[in-house]
Design a protein around this motif. Structure first.
Motif, PDB file in Angstrom:
ATOM      1  N   TRP A  97       0.769  -1.000   0.241  1.00 46.55           N
ATOM      2  CA  TRP A  97      -0.110   0.336   0.080  1.00 46.55           C
ATOM      3  C   TRP A  97       1.158   1.033  -0.259  1.00 46.55           C
ATOM      4  O   TRP A  97       2.154   1.349   0.715  1.00 46.55           O
ATOM      5  CB  TRP A  97      -0.439  -0.383   1.634  1.00 46.55           C
ATOM      6  N   LEU A  98       0.449   2.267  -0.676  1.00 41.85           N
ATOM      7  CA  LEU A  98       1.469   3.325  -1.032  1.00 41.85           C
ATOM      8  C   LEU A  98       0.718   4.611  -0.622  1.00 41.85           C
ATOM      9  O   LEU A  98      -0.937   4.914  -0.740  1.00 41.85           O
ATOM     10  CB  LEU A  98       1.553   3.677  -2.535  1.00 41.85           C
ATOM     11  N   LYS A  99       0.911   5.839   0.159  1.00 37.94           N
ATOM     12  CA  LYS A  99       0.383   7.059   0.118  1.00 37.94           C
ATOM     13  C   LYS A  99       1.630   8.334  -0.962  1.00 37.94           C
ATOM     14  O   LYS A  99       2.475   8.249   0.102  1.00 37.94           O
ATOM     15  CB  LYS A  99       0.330   7.470   1.043  1.00 37.94           C
ATOM     16  N   ASN A 100       0.809   8.422  -1.496  1.00 35.71           N
ATOM     17  CA  ASN A 100       1.749   9.437  -1.800  1.00 35.71           C
ATOM     18  C   ASN A 100       3.144   9.355  -2.891  1.00 35.71           C
ATOM     19  O   ASN A 100       3.889   9.903  -2.322  1.00 35.71           O
ATOM     20  CB  ASN A 100       2.022  10.723  -1.166  1.00 35.71           C
ATOM     21  N   GLU A 101       2.650   7.323  -3.550  1.00 33.76           N
ATOM     22  CA  GLU A 101       3.693   7.157  -4.031  1.00 33.76           C
ATOM     23  C   GLU A 101       4.737   6.720  -3.008  1.00 33.76           C
ATOM     24  O   GLU A 101       5.963   6.094  -3.412  1.00 33.76           O
ATOM     25  CB  GLU A 101       4.742   8.182  -4.879  1.00 33.76           C
ATOM     26  N   ARG A 102       3.981   6.948  -1.863  1.00 34.39           N
ATOM     27  CA  ARG A 102       5.719   6.684  -0.610  1.00 34.39           C
ATOM     28  C   ARG A 102       4.853   5.451   0.378  1.00 34.39           C
ATOM     29  O   ARG A 102       3.416   5.077   0.056  1.00 34.39           O
ATOM     30  CB  ARG A 102       5.924   7.407   0.459  1.00 34.39           C
ATOM     31  N   GLU A 103       5.707   3.667   0.601  1.00 31.10           N
ATOM     32  CA  GLU A 103       5.421   2.905   0.804  1.00 31.10           C
ATOM     33  C   GLU A 103       4.698   2.942   2.618  1.00 31.10           C
ATOM     34  O   GLU A 103       5.010   3.615   2.915  1.00 31.10           O
ATOM     35  CB  GLU A 103       6.343   1.594   1.102  1.00 31.10           C
ATOM     36  N   ILE A 104       3.435   2.484   3.166  1.00 31.11           N
ATOM     37  CA  ILE A 104       2.667   2.774   4.315  1.00 31.11           C
ATOM     38  C   ILE A 104       2.908   1.434   4.992  1.00 31.11           C
ATOM     39  O   ILE A 104       2.919   0.146   4.279  1.00 31.11           O
ATOM     40  CB  ILE A 104       1.176   2.683   3.873  1.00 31.11           C
ATOM     41  N   VAL A 105       4.266   1.453   6.237  1.00 31.24           N
ATOM     42  CA  VAL A 105       4.196   0.681   6.847  1.00 31.24           C
ATOM     43  C   VAL A 105       2.570   0.113   7.737  1.00 31.24           C
ATOM     44  O   VAL A 105       2.378   1.627   8.558  1.00 31.24           O
ATOM     45  CB  VAL A 105       4.839   0.532   8.018  1.00 31.24           C
ATOM     46  N   SER A 106       2.776  -0.861   8.612  1.00 31.12           N
ATOM     47  CA  SER A 106       1.383  -1.351   9.304  1.00 31.12           C
ATOM     48  C   SER A 106       1.196  -1.026  10.480  1.00 31.12           C
ATOM     49  O   SER A 106       2.570  -1.147  11.142  1.00 31.12           O
ATOM     50  CB  SER A 106       0.507  -2.654   8.400  1.00 31.12           C
ATOM     51  N   ASP A 107       0.475   0.106  10.909  1.00 29.02           N
ATOM     52  CA  ASP A 107       1.068   0.272  13.045  1.00 29.02           C
ATOM     53  C   ASP A 107      -0.386   0.619  13.101  1.00 29.02           C
ATOM     54  O   ASP A 107      -1.800   0.470  12.748  1.00 29.02           O
ATOM     55  CB  ASP A 107       1.955   1.238  12.783  1.00 29.02           C
ATOM     56  N   GLY A 108      -0.618   1.137  14.100  1.00 27.63           N
ATOM     57  CA  GLY A 108      -1.975   1.795  15.004  1.00 27.63           C
ATOM     58  C   GLY A 108      -2.747   2.185  14.200  1.00 27.63           C
ATOM     59  O   GLY A 108      -4.880   2.645  14.373  1.00 27.63           O
ATOM     60  N   HIS A 109      -2.213   3.070  13.066  1.00 26.45           N
ATOM     61  CA  HIS A 109      -2.840   3.960  12.831  1.00 26.45           C
ATOM     62  C   HIS A 109      -3.633   3.946  11.240  1.00 26.45           C
ATOM     63  O   HIS A 109      -4.467   3.704  10.823  1.00 26.45           O
ATOM     64  CB  HIS A 109      -2.431   5.435  12.342  1.00 26.45           C
ATOM     65  N   TYR A 110      -2.420   3.376  10.585  1.00 29.94           N
ATOM     66  CA  TYR A 110      -2.889   2.183   9.208  1.00 29.94           C
ATOM     67  C   TYR A 110      -3.060   1.188   8.845  1.00 29.94           C
ATOM     68  O   TYR A 110      -1.945   0.090   9.990  1.00 29.94           O
ATOM     69  CB  TYR A 110      -2.236   2.663   8.604  1.00 29.94           C
ATOM     70  N   VAL A 111      -3.766  -0.081   8.811  1.00 28.22           N
ATOM     71  CA  VAL A 111      -3.824  -1.209   9.066  1.00 28.22           C
ATOM     72  C   VAL A 111      -4.340  -1.415   7.554  1.00 28.22           C
ATOM     73  O   VAL A 111      -4.974  -1.706   7.953  1.00 28.22           O
ATOM     74  CB  VAL A 111      -4.982  -2.046  10.782  1.00 28.22           C
ATOM     75  N   MET A 112      -3.009  -2.599   6.990  1.00 28.28           N
ATOM     76  CA  MET A 112      -3.607  -3.445   5.946  1.00 28.28           C
ATOM     77  C   MET A 112      -3.093  -4.662   6.267  1.00 28.28           C
ATOM     78  O   MET A 112      -2.137  -5.581   8.037  1.00 28.28           O
ATOM     79  CB  MET A 112      -2.481  -2.816   5.288  1.00 28.28           C
TER      80      MET A 112
END
Length: 1443
Positions: free
Chosen positions: A1318-1333
């Motif tokens: 998963w990317l946000k503004n072309e940068r990879e997102i790491v799963s944490d407490g705020h983002y859950v993938m």
């Protein structure tokens, strides 16, 4: 701006210009300069006029009186007046000039301060490693003088500067009044007060910041007065004595002997030097060596010369200081040396039974955040085996040591990670056994954590400052996702860790890259990221906590600000475990007497030992069963002199080998030997053992020829000759011995002349030949050896015409002798190739002449057929200049060993054909001019070794190969993977490209068209990827003048190559036409365009519907219908749904025949489609095949197309029934048939038929066979079925309120299971407490934002990929702002939370009853809102703009 006000970091920057100024600043400066110049000019004009008028008015009162007095006086006054006026004018001009200069300086200062302010706003643009603008200079001073070292250092952030003396930090507080350190405006100085002799040292200044570290060195030599010169004098009256014309004799007396010390102690080695003639103040060159390595002054060793004595002081002994020390005194006449061994024992252990300290701690393969620390195991284990080692590190400039590993490691090599880039570290190692921890080792040299290229660049000398500022422009670099790392491999694997190394990718943009390392258990497809939280910066990485015995594969990804790149190729499966085995125990140990306190111990090397470090020798008094180490530093040879033994005692010895994996088992104990002096004073001068095997080769009349064998022990030096004694034996009674030769003979055969006192016995010459003699065996291997022999001394009546070789097993009977060769050989050597490994053989030789075969020679000594450890072969090499040489290396050299080269086993003494050069343990024989005369067998033997030697046969075929290889090296050719080719890219661009198989970064490319050189410009874009070897040239379009031959000429050093491509005639025209079509199509699709051109269909109600499909449209797009050039007024029949435009014609008749046209246009452009119901297509191109993402497309172009043209598709001579999987259509003049997800049944012959009612045309193509179409057909379904896909479920735009939760789910597919990112503004997102993938059941990918806030707005993407393809889906998250409104109502203020748009807020204000009462009918609505909200914002401190 004045150059004097320019900061130093801009003067030396190659991109320095005024481009960093803002537009506002440039405008202000321009206005200020124009106004100041005009005001200055006006001031000068007004000042000059004012001064002139003032001058005139000052003399007007006296003018008449002076005229009355004298006209002559008037003339003199005028002359004086003009001169004074000129002086005042000049003075005024100087004032104006000074004022203008001051204004310019003031302006420059303001501009500089403004620039500094803007620069500080972005410190990253200034950050750079330290640089020495001015380096410290070396000084030579006299005692009691002061000296100052100073330097100027630049860098951002400001570097931290530390001074060192012999690598020891200088602390002014520890030596009050001795040292003074100052730093001011980047100028740093070290002042040494009242220098004494101990201040003679090498001084280092180190500058370090977050970008790196740099050091500079300077030496201070303090001289001392001798003789009649008083100490108070500042300097001597004369310099050093010149050596010109003087011959010096040097003698070293009172030298140091074999010395013994203990760790932590101080030891001094000294010797008296007598130089004649004795000249005052003459100083020879004094050098100290340890194990043939030149020593430099440091904190560990100090050197002193007092005029007649040389002293070396070891300030703090460590086991690294053990070795052979050599003093070398050099004058111009000659040099003298003196050597002795120094032994260093372990210090007493802090814990009883603890092992000795490790030694030789070194840092290897240092990088940005990683370094490998190596060491050597101690000889003393404390009585119990060593469990492992702990590695400690300390940052330079601090005294805090931190442990790097939690559990002890047994391998003598450890990768240390987690270093901070740009900082320097030292390391030490401690050993541990069950009793406790050893003392720490000597600390390693400091190593900086940085890229090796940066370290090499910082150590190199910079180019001199030329005073010129070069201004260049650099295109801004957009973010580029880095490519795949290259050449990933496992460089080291133990049971504790695995070390990976790789090379950075070629495609990485202009910014730095970092790496993610992934692992996968062999047999699974589950890849796990190892360093998820902290990516590594170095192309090295060590993995710990791997399960021993399991097999893993590894891969690496690159990442930067633009995103995460594709993974590298995975490594082969690597099983976790120690790959380096502990060496085997050394072989037989043989002690030999040397002196009354030393014994020479020699042994057989360990077999098949890998990465051998050396050997430890242990000694024990017979009966004590207690072994003590003879050396605490490993020795690499197989011979060592053990000192410090007790005279008269008997000792046994044993040897252990070691490498990084550990110490071997002990060898078998040697035979006991009593310590006493050997004859001759030691092994270097011991007498050889007697020769043996004396035989009579010839006995004729009064003489006989004797032969013998070389002694088994030669006494440590070459045998210079032999003496033969004889005596008469009469009636069994021996007589007195007499010398047969006065001078020694070098050959092992000698003719003895015998004088008989009685009757002379007449010997009749015999016809048969005598046996050969002096048999020698060399080049012994497991299955081969070379036998050398000399021809018989007496050849009989006829000359010798051949030799026969016999062989038998050493323990076999005499009847077991058998011949090696069936036919006689003429050479004095033979290579025997019928041996069995492990067997012991003896050999003999027989000679023959015409009379027959003579007697056999004496047999050789038994020879064991084996390849000894360390055996090497001759290597033939051809260098870059085509020079051919033979190279041989030997690791078991002794001080007296020599390399002897032979041709056909005769020593080469003539250097006209071959030049021999020897250096250390390597020897090279170079052919001066290789030719047929050089054909033969070349061998190299090493004397004073255990038969070290090898041979190489230069045959006619080998000669031809070497000459061809030499020619290729002299005139090399750059190999090409692909020749020059051409392809079309997007927008119809033409790409010429080729790929070189191997080309260095210094390679040069010349682009040529029709013998004219091409250069980079608007028309030609050249690119050379030095990592992949791809060379390309891109043209936007092809013009008629571009028809001809394109050539790429390559040059890499001496290597050259070229490749050409001819584009003429139909080939060029076809490429030009296709390029123009692709460019036209690209431009057409940038605006509204037709996806499917105008066509018609007839409904069951007999209505004709003209329709077309459009794309890339927007609200402003307009569609206009025309018939025969006139617009059709039928808007009520015009529909615009799902991108399809239709025009219905009811009850069509002949009057409706004509040319229909539809124009699609908006502000981006327009597109036109025409349908002619009367004309038909009458020609078409050949039917072609194209592979697409969906499957396979068959297509043909027609010269003109309308709906009246009947088109029929056939498969295997049958009409095709169209379905959702098989469709046909028209795009422009292209007729196509799309086969989605093709199968085996879709193979066969396809045909398209055109018929316009008069004529017909048919085109066919075969979708089978071995051509490219079949490959595309076969691969397309496999990739289509298995490639990663995003099935759907994600919206284009998500609008959500702040503080809400967002949850989106989509379906994915693919085999193997795709990797989901998963990317946000072309940068990879790491799963944490705020983002859950999450990925559930391998099919459902979900994305959740637990609490949405304003920072979560932006573009999001899901990227799925496997080895068959990659697909992504995008969506945008938009937040509705939550506004807080305070509304007065009935005397109270109510609070409203609104999540509405601005228009809704206005409606809320308008319809609210409380607000309507307060509104003025003539007041604008915005003023009313402002008057209500502004006071509340002031009360609560809320900026009104935020609302």
């Amino acid at each position: 701006m004045m150059s004097g006000s320019t900061p130093f970091y801009q003067k030396h920057h190659r991109h320095y210009d005024r481009g960093y100024r803002s537009k506002e600043l440039e405008s202000a400066v321009s206005q200020y300069q124009s106004s100041s110049s005009s005001s200055s000019y006006a001031a000068r004009r007004s000042s000059s006029r004012a001064s002139a008028s003032e001058y005139a008015s000052g003399f007007s009162d006296t003018e008449e009186a002076r005229v009355k007095e004298s006209a002559g006086y008037m003339a003199r006054r005028n002359l004086f007046t003009s001169g004074l006026e000129m002086e005042r004018t000049e003075q005024t001009s100087r004032k104006v000039s000074m004022r203008e200069s001051a204004e310019r300086i003031s302006l420059s200062k303001r501009i500089y301060e403004n620039e500094e302010h803007h620069k500080r706003m972005n410190k990253d643009s200034l950050m750079h490693a330290p640089e020495f603008v001015i380096k410290p200079r070396s000084h030579t001073v006299w005692e009691k003088q002061c000296v100052r070292l100073h330097c100027t250092v630049s860098g951002w952030p400001d570097p931290r500067v530390v001074w060192y003396k012999n690598n020891v930090t200088i602390d002014p507080m520890a030596h009050p009044g001795k040292y003074k350190l100052e730093s001011s405006y980047n100028v740093h100085s070290l002042e040494i007060n009242r220098c004494d002799f101990d201040d003679t040292a090498q001084y280092r200044v180190s500058a370090m910041n977050s970008k790196g570290e740099l050091s500079s060195f300077a030496s201070i030599v303090v001289k001392r007065f001798k003789g009649e010169v008083e100490e108070a004098l500042p300097m001597p009256r004369h310099g050093l004595i010149s050596e010109y014309g003087i011959t010096f004799d040097t003698h070293i007396v009172d030298g140091f002997g074999v010395s013994f010390g203990r760790e932590g102690e101080t030891m001094s080695l000294g010797a008296t030097v007598i130089i004649s003639p004795n000249l005052a103040r003459y100083q020879p060159e004094v050098q100290w060596y340890r194990d043939d390595v030149l020593l430099q002054p440091s904190k560990w060793c100090h050197m002193h010369w007092s005029g007649d004595k040389a002293t070396l002081t070891l300030t703090h002994l460590n086991k690294e200081d053990e070795g052979l020390y050599t003093l070398r005194i050099t004058t111009k006449s000659k040099y003298e040396t003196y050597s002795a061994y120094v032994f260093v024992r372990d210090a007493d252990a802090e814990v009883e039974g603890a092992p000795g300290a490790p030694l030789d701690v070194k840092c290897q393969d240092a990088n940005k955040d990683y370094v490998i620390v190596t060491w050597k195991q101690p000889a003393v284990d404390g009585g119990s085996s060593i469990l492992g080692y702990f590695v400690d590190r300390c940052e330079v400039g601090t005294t805090h040591w931190s442990q790097c590993n939690d559990t002890p490691i047994k391998f003598a090599r450890f990768p240390v990670t987690g270093l901070v880039e740009g900082r320097s570290y030292t390391f030490r190692v401690r050993a541990v056994n069950k009793s406790g921890m050893s003392r720490p080792s000597r600390v390693s040299e400091a190593v900086a954590a940085m890229d090796p290229a940066d370290r090499a660049r910082m150590r190199g000398t910079s180019a001199p400052w030329t005073g010129q500022i070069i201004v260049t422009e650099e295109e801004p670099a957009e973010g580029v996702v880095p490519g795949k790392p290259k050449e990933l491999e496992v460089t080291e694997a133990t049971k504790n860790y695995v070390v990976l190394s790789w090379k950075p990718p070629g495609e990485r943009g202009h910014e730095g890259i970092m790496y993610y390392v992934e692992k996968c258990v062999s047999g699974t497809d589950s890849w796990q990221r190892v360093n998820t939280e902290i990516p590594v910066k170095s192309p090295r990485f060590a993995l710990f906590d791997l399960a021993e015995g399991k097999a893993y594969s590894f891969r690496v990804r690159c990442c930067n600000s633009a995103g995460v790149g594709e993974p590298s190729e995975a490594t082969e499966a690597t099983t976790v475990g120690d790959k380096l085995d502990i060496p085997s125990a050394p072989g037989r140990v043989v002690p030999t007497r040397n002196t009354d306190t030393s014994v020479v111990v020699s042994w057989e090397a360990s077999r098949d030992a890998k990465e051998l470090v050396g050997y430890y020798i242990e000694a024990s008094i017979v009966g004590s069963n207690k072994f003590e180490p003879c050396n605490n530093k490993p020795v690499k040879g197989t011979r060592f002199i053990c000192h410090g033994l007790v005279t008269g005692e008997s000792y046994v010895f044993r040897v252990k080998a070691l490498n990084a994996a550990g110490l071997s088992e002990c060898s078998q104990e040697s035979e006991a030997i009593e310590v006493k002096a050997a004859i001759g004073g030691g092994i270097p001068h011991a007498s050889p053992t007697p020769p043996y095997g004396i035989s009579v080769l010839e006995c004729v009349r009064d003489s006989m020829v004797l032969a013998w064998k070389q002694p088994t022990f030669i006494g440590g030096a070459d045998i210079t000759g032999y003496f033969v004694d004889y005596r008469e034996v009469i009636n069994g009674v021996p007589g007195t011995w007499h010398e047969a030769n006065v001078k020694s003979v070098s050959d092992r055969a000698y003719r003895v002349i015998v004088h008989y006192k009685g009757n002379m016995v007449l010997f009749v010459p015999q016809p048969y030949v005598r046996p050969p003699h002096d048999l020698q065996v060399t080049e012994v291997r497991a299955n081969t050896l070379v036998l050398l022999y000399k021809p018989p001394v007496y050849q009989g009546r006829d000359p010798v015409n051949g030799f026969y070789i016999d062989i038998k097993e050493a323990d076999a009977e005499e009847e077991a002798w058998r011949g090696v060769n069936e036919k006689a050989i003429l050479t004095n050597y033979m290579k025997i190739k019928i041996l069995k490994e492990g067997e012991t053989y003896v050999f003999r030789v027989r000679a023959q002449n015409k009379a027959g075969v003579g007697k056999a020679s004496e047999p050789t000594e038994p020879v064991l057929a084996e390849t000894k450890p360390g055996t090497t072969e001759i290597v033939v090499d051809v260098d870059d200049d085509g020079v051919i040489s033979m190279n041989f290396a030997c690791s078991n050299l002794t001080p007296d060993s020599k390399f002897v080269w032979s041709k056909n086993y005769e020593e080469i003494t003539d250097d006209t054909r071959i030049t021999v050069a020897t250096s250390g343990g390597k020897s090279k024989a170079t052919f001066n001019m290789l030719a047929e005369d050089d054909i033969g067998i070349y061998s190299c033997a090493v004397t004073h070794t255990d038969g070290a030697g090898s041979s190489y046969t230069l045959s006619a075929e080998e000669l031809k190969k070497l000459l061809e290889l030499s020619h290729d090296h002299k005139f090399p050719i750059i190999p090409l993977k692909t020749e020059l080719a051409v392809e079309l890219q997007e927008k119809g661009r033409i790409r010429f490209w080729l790929q070189a198989e191997k080309i260095s970064a210094n390679g040069k490319i010349e682009y040529v068209f029709n013998d004219n050189s091409l250069s980079q410009g608007e028309k030609y874009k050249m690119n050379f990827n030095k990592d992949t070897g791809v060379i390309e040239m891109i043209m936007e379009s092809l013009l008629p003048e571009d028809e001809g031959t394109f050539t790429f000429q390559l040059q890499d050093g001496k290597a050259t190559n070229q490749s050409s491509l001819v584009l003429i005639g139909d080939v060029f025209k076809g490429l030009q036409k296709e390029s123009a079509f692709m460019r036209k199509e690209w431009h057409r699709k940038q605006g509204p365009h037709f996806v499917e051109y105008l066509s018609y269909e007839v409904t069951p109600e007999c209505c004709v519907i003209l329709k077309c499909k459009v794309g890339n449209i927007k609200k402003e797009t307009v569609a206009l219908w025309y018939k025969d050039g006139r617009e059709v007024k039928g808007d009520e029949k015009l529909t615009f749904t799902e991108g399809v435009l239709k025009l219905e014609i009811a009850q069509i008749s002949k009057k409706d025949a004509g040319v229909y046209e539809i124009v699609l246009k908006d502000d981006r452009g327009q597109d036109t489609s025409t349908l002619n119901l009367t004309e038909q297509a009458n020609s078409s191109t050949a039917l072609k095949i194209q592979s697409t993402d969906e499957g396979i497309r068959l297509y043909s172009f027609v010269s003109y197309y309308n709906e009246a043209l009947q088109v029929t598709w056939h498969h295997k001579d049958s009409a095709i029934a169209f379905t959702d999987r098989i469709k046909s259509g028209v795009v422009g003049e292209q007729l196509w048939l799309q086969i989605t997800e093709p199968t085996e049944k879709d193979k066969g012959k396809y045909a398209i038929e055109f018929h316009d009612g008069k004529d017909g045309l048919k085109r066919t193509v075969e979708l089978s066979g071995q051509g490219e179409a079949t490959a595309k057909f076969q691969m397309a379904p496999y990739f289509l079925y298995n490639r990663a896909r995003v099935a759907g479920g994600l919206p284009d735009v998500v609008t959500i309120q702040e503080l809400k939760a967002l949850n989106l789910t989509c379906n994915i597919s693919g085999e193997p299971l795709p990797e989901v990112v998963w990317l946000k503004n072309e940068r990879e997102i790491v799963s944490d407490g705020h983002y859950v993938m999450k990925l559930e059941a391998g099919k459902y990918a979900s994305f959740t934002i637990t609490t949405v806030n304003t920072a979560d707005s932006g573009k999001y993407s899901i990227l799925v990929k496997n080895k068959y393809g990659t697909e992504s889906a995008d969506f945008t998250v938009s937040l509705t702002q939550r506004l807080l409104l305070y509304v007065p109502c009935h005397g109270e203020r109510k609070i409203f939370f609104c999540n509405v748009e601005f228009e809704q807020i206005l409606c809320f204000f308008i319809h609210n009853h409380c607000l309507l009462n307060m509104m003025s009918p003539h007041m604008p609505l915005s003023s009313v809102i402002t008057s209500l909200l502004l006071p509340l914002c002031c009360d609560y401190g809320i900026p009104f703009s935020d609302l």
